[in-house]
Structure formats: structure tokens, C-alpha cells
Enzyme design. Structure first.
Site, short mmCIF file in Angstrom:
data_model
loop_
_atom_site.label_atom_id
_atom_site.label_comp_id
_atom_site.label_asym_id
_atom_site.label_seq_id
_atom_site.Cartn_x
_atom_site.Cartn_y
_atom_site.Cartn_z
N SER A 1 -3.84 5.23 10.37
CA SER A 1 -3.19 4.04 9.84
C SER A 1 -4.06 2.81 10.09
O SER A 1 -5.29 2.91 10.20
CB SER A 1 -1.80 3.89 10.46
OG SER A 1 -1.10 2.82 9.88
N SER A 2 -3.44 1.66 10.22
CA SER A 2 -4.15 0.40 10.42
C SER A 2 -3.15 -0.63 10.92
O SER A 2 -1.95 -0.52 10.66
CB SER A 2 -4.77 -0.07 9.10
OG SER A 2 -5.23 -1.40 9.19
N LYS B 1 -0.95 1.62 3.49
CA LYS B 1 -0.94 2.15 4.86
C LYS B 1 0.49 2.18 5.41
O LYS B 1 0.86 3.10 6.15
CB LYS B 1 -1.86 1.34 5.76
CG LYS B 1 -3.34 1.62 5.53
CD LYS B 1 -3.69 3.08 5.81
CE LYS B 1 -5.17 3.36 5.69
NZ LYS B 1 -5.51 4.77 5.98
N TYR C 1 -3.91 -2.70 0.14
CA TYR C 1 -4.30 -1.74 1.18
C TYR C 1 -3.22 -1.66 2.26
O TYR C 1 -2.84 -0.57 2.70
CB TYR C 1 -5.63 -2.18 1.78
CG TYR C 1 -6.09 -1.34 2.95
CD1 TYR C 1 -6.72 -0.11 2.75
CD2 TYR C 1 -5.93 -1.78 4.26
CE1 TYR C 1 -7.16 0.66 3.82
CE2 TYR C 1 -6.36 -1.03 5.34
CZ TYR C 1 -6.97 0.19 5.11
OH TYR C 1 -7.40 0.95 6.17
#
Length: 246
Positions: free
Chosen positions: A141-142, A159, A155
Site C-alpha cells: 500500500s502507501s 491504493k 493513485y
């Protein structure tokens, strides 16, 4: 040596490559893929390369996903499925930084297919064999999945969507454990692409994240969203990471 099997998407570079190298060196059988066949071929130079099955292709393509399933089936089991392959941002225009108001349907389709659609259908395809081994589903993930950065909206949303489907798979399947993991900033080509012309040498190499992922897998906490840094690096993991980056 163990006889566990992992499937890691996007294993030709960055964190994917580092994790492929570490697990293969630890005795795992590893199936991986990448769109750049030449870079993927360099995995042959890694320690434990005889345990790596590298299949060039795009995980958004049904035929390629079938090839990954065939490779896993040949190995007889699946203990770990890692969704690492990812699309950074829009494909149209001269910049990846784009306000949501300027996002095109083509941009949305490209990012969503890569970051949400492909992991969803690949997990569904692999679920029977993963569940049979009481395996782990791990999605990279982020922090962007929970923070709000101007120009990162598409983006970030993808995610967040990846996190959601990852943990829902666990909620729907008691036989697996699922993690959405924020690895933190890393010095990768993907990160450099997002900041063209900028010096990102202050970011840690992806090899430094691998020991934390190994610690997560070793401790096997309940399904959930975690930061890699929350898990102290295993000493053996540090050795493996050093070899992966050699």
C-alpha cells in the site's frame, strides 16, 4: 530450507525484486513477473535463482494471470501472494501530477485496472490454493491511501481501494490472513519517476524494507493495515536484504 511458495507481482525491480531475492535465498520457491522481460531476466544472477520462476507479462492480462496460476499449480502450493505491481499515475499528458478535476476516463481505467482490478481478479484466481495452505495475502500500500496529497488523487484512491479489497478477502475467507502494508518512502525508479529531476537519495533503499516485511510474516498478526516500520527487522532478514542489494 523450507518448501514454501510465494507469488510476487512486479518482481523485476524495487521492493518486488528485493523481496523475491530474500525469499529465494531463504529457500522459498518464488513465482514472479514483470513487464520488462530484460530486467526480469536479471533475476538469474541472484542467489537462489534456481528457485525463481520469472514470467514476463502484464498482470492486467487474463492470459498472463493464467500463466501465473499454471506456474503456482506446478509447484503444488501457495503460501504467500504479494501484490506489488502498480501503476504510478496517468498515462496521458506530460506529468503524472494531475488534479482530480483534470483526470480523464482513460487515466482512471489505466490506474484502476493495474492497482485494483488486477489484484482483485488475481486473488480470486489464486484463492483456492492460497486458502489450502492457510496462506497470507500481502498488498503493498502507501501512506497516500490514507493521506490527501494534491496531484496524487487517482493513485491514492486506487491504493485505498486495494487496501479495502485486500482486507475484505480476509473477512470473507477465514483460511487466509491479509495485510495491507505501507512500506514508507523508498529510493526506487517508480519514486524517481514521480519526482523527475529531484534528488531522492535521502530515501532508504527498498532492501531495507524487506527485513520488516519478513518480521511481519514471521509474527503473523491479525489481518489489518500496518506500516512496515512497525515490525522490528529480523537479524536474518537484514543479512538477506544485504545479499539482495549486492
Amino acid at each position: 530450507m523450507n518448501s514454501k511458495t510465494a507469488l510476487i507481482t512486479g518482481g523485476s525491480a524495487g521492493l518486488g525484486r528485493a523481496l523475491v531475492a530474500a525469499l529465494a535465498d531463504q529457500g522459498w520457491q518464488v513465482v514472479t513477473d514483470g513487464r520488462d522481460a530484460a530486467r526480469l531476466d536479471l533475476l538469474r544472477e541472484l542467489p537462489g535463482a534456481e528457485r525463481i520462476t520469472a514470467i514476463p507479462g502484464d498482470v492486467t492480462a487474463a492470459g498472463h494471470r493464467d500463466a501465473l496460476l499454471a506456474a503456482v499449480t506446478d509447484l503444488g502450493r501457495l503460501d504467500l501472494l504479494v501484490h506489488n505491481a502498480s501503476a504510478l499515475g496517468p498515462i496521458s499528458g506530460e506529468t503524472r501530477h494531475r488534479l482530480l478535476a483534470d483526470t480523464t476516463p482513460e487515466d482512471l481505467q489505466y490506474v484502476w485496472r493495474s492497482n485494483v482490478g488486477a489484484p482483485l481478479v488475481l486473488t480470486s484466481l489464486m484463492l483456492p490454493v492460497l486458502a489450502a495452505s492457510n496462506g497470507v495475502l500481502l498488498s503493498i500500500s502507501s501512506d497516500a491511501a490514507v493521506e490527501h496529497y494534491a496531484g496524487w488523487g487517482l493513485y491514492s484512491a486506487s491504493k485505498a481501494g486495494l487496501d479495502h479489497i485486500t482486507l475484505t478477502f480476509a473477512a470473507e475467507n477465514d483460511a487466509i490472513t491479509a495485510y495491507a502494508v505501507d512500506p514508507g518512502d523508498m529510493r526506487t525508479q517508480m519514486h524517481q519517476d514521480w519526482f523527475p529531476g529531484e534528488d531522492i537519495s535521502d530515501r532508504p533503499l527498498p532492501e531495507t524494507v524487506v527485513p520488516h516485511l519478513l518480521a511481519l510474516l514471521a509474527s503473523r498478526p491479525p489481518s489489518g493495515r500496518y506500516r512496515a516500520a512497525d515490525f522490528p527487522a529480523l537479524r536474518n532478514g537484514l543479512r538477506l536484504a544485504e545479499r539482495a542489494g549486492a
